[in-house]
Write a protein that holds these residues in place. Structure first.
Motif, short mmCIF file in Angstrom:
data_model
loop_
_atom_site.label_atom_id
_atom_site.label_comp_id
_atom_site.label_asym_id
_atom_site.label_seq_id
_atom_site.Cartn_x
_atom_site.Cartn_y
_atom_site.Cartn_z
N TYR A 106 7.01 9.80 -4.09
CA TYR A 106 5.91 8.92 -3.72
C TYR A 106 6.18 8.22 -2.39
N THR A 109 5.31 10.60 0.45
CA THR A 109 4.01 11.25 0.48
C THR A 109 2.95 10.34 1.11
N LYS A 110 2.14 10.91 1.98
CA LYS A 110 1.08 10.17 2.66
C LYS A 110 -0.31 10.49 2.10
N TYR A 160 2.73 1.64 -4.29
CA TYR A 160 2.32 2.50 -3.18
C TYR A 160 0.80 2.52 -2.99
N ARG A 166 -1.55 5.32 3.13
CA ARG A 166 -1.57 6.45 2.21
C ARG A 166 -2.99 6.72 1.75
#
Length: 255
Positions: A106, A109-110, A160, A166
């Motif tokens: 996580y 990851t974008k 996140y 993101r």
């Protein structure tokens, strides 16, 4: 549960169903009678609810005249078994380790593209809902009971949603709100959490005049299940610019 293994098992079941129909067996009952099986076994295999053995494949293909596919399908069965074994090895010390590994992914990851047909995506789960999913994992796989620790790790994912740039594209199947985990109160709390995330998305997007928001909650309760409306949710969240939409429907009745 290993999603990859389950998807492979469902794909195998679909092929077996096709073989049965092509061979002229109009129903699972007819094939079960020819094989000397219980009808429920045919149904479970076709719907990916039970692992097929190599002998099952041989008998099925012989009965449906598809002997030339035996080797191919047996290779598929062995691959599915390997996927399940890998998943069991990963969980042999409990579920917390798997959740910890996910946090590393996580962080890097974008853009997230998530599809969950039967349960709410972990990052959007409430503590009670997540705890119930892990209790089922512990019981099903007979692994050490670390449901509380695993739940805590899963909830760490939610940071996140608010950190960094993101993008989250989340699609939940209607069954996610029919799969009753923990009872009506837990499910009501989970639905409220989903709506709260969508309200957050709408509020964030309101500050960006260039971003259009479509938010369509329709939460009329279904007469068949008044405590648990059926929801189809599609959501896209972007840090600073977010959008979401949802629709609730009653079975066999447009709401």
């Amino acid at each position: 549960m290993s999603n990859q293994a389950q998807e492979a098992r469902q794909a195998l079941g679909a092929r077996l169903r096709g073989f049965r129909k092509d061979a002229g067996f109009a129903s699972g009952r007819a094939l079960a009678r020819a094989l000397g099986w219980q009808e429920s076994k045919v149904s479970r295999l076709e719907n990916g609810k039970q692992n097929a053995s190599e002998d099952d494949i041989r008998l099925w293909c012989t009965a449906t005249g598809r002997q030339d596919h035996i080797d191919d399908l047996i290779a598929t069965v062995r691959h599915i078994d390997e996927l399940w074994q890998e998943w069991r090895r990963l969980l042999q010390t409990g579920a917390e380790k798997r959740q910890s590994q996910g946090l590393h992914v996580y962080a890097k990851t974008k853009v997230f593209r998530i599809w969950h047909p039967t349960v709410v995506w972990g990052t959007l789960q409430t503590a009670d809902y997540a705890a119930e999913t892990f209790r089922q994992v512990v019981d099903y796989y007979e692994i050490p009971d670390d449901a509380e620790a695993a739940t805590a790790k899963r909830l760490e994912r939610q940071q996140y949603l608010y950190q960094g740039s993101r993008i989250f594209n989340v699609l939940l199947g209607e069954q996610a709100l029919y799969s009753n985990l923990g009872g009506p109160e837990v499910m009501k709390g989970q639905l409220d959490r989903l709506l709260a995330v969508m309200r957050l998305a709408a509020a964030a997007a309101a500050h960006d005049r260039h971003h259009r928001v479509r938010l369509k909650p329709r939460l009329r309760q279904c007469p068949e299940q008044r405590s648990l409306p059926q929801v189809r949710l599609r959501m896209a969240l972007v840090h600073g610019r977010q959008s979401a939409n949802a629709r609730a429907q009653c079975p066999n009745e447009p709401c």
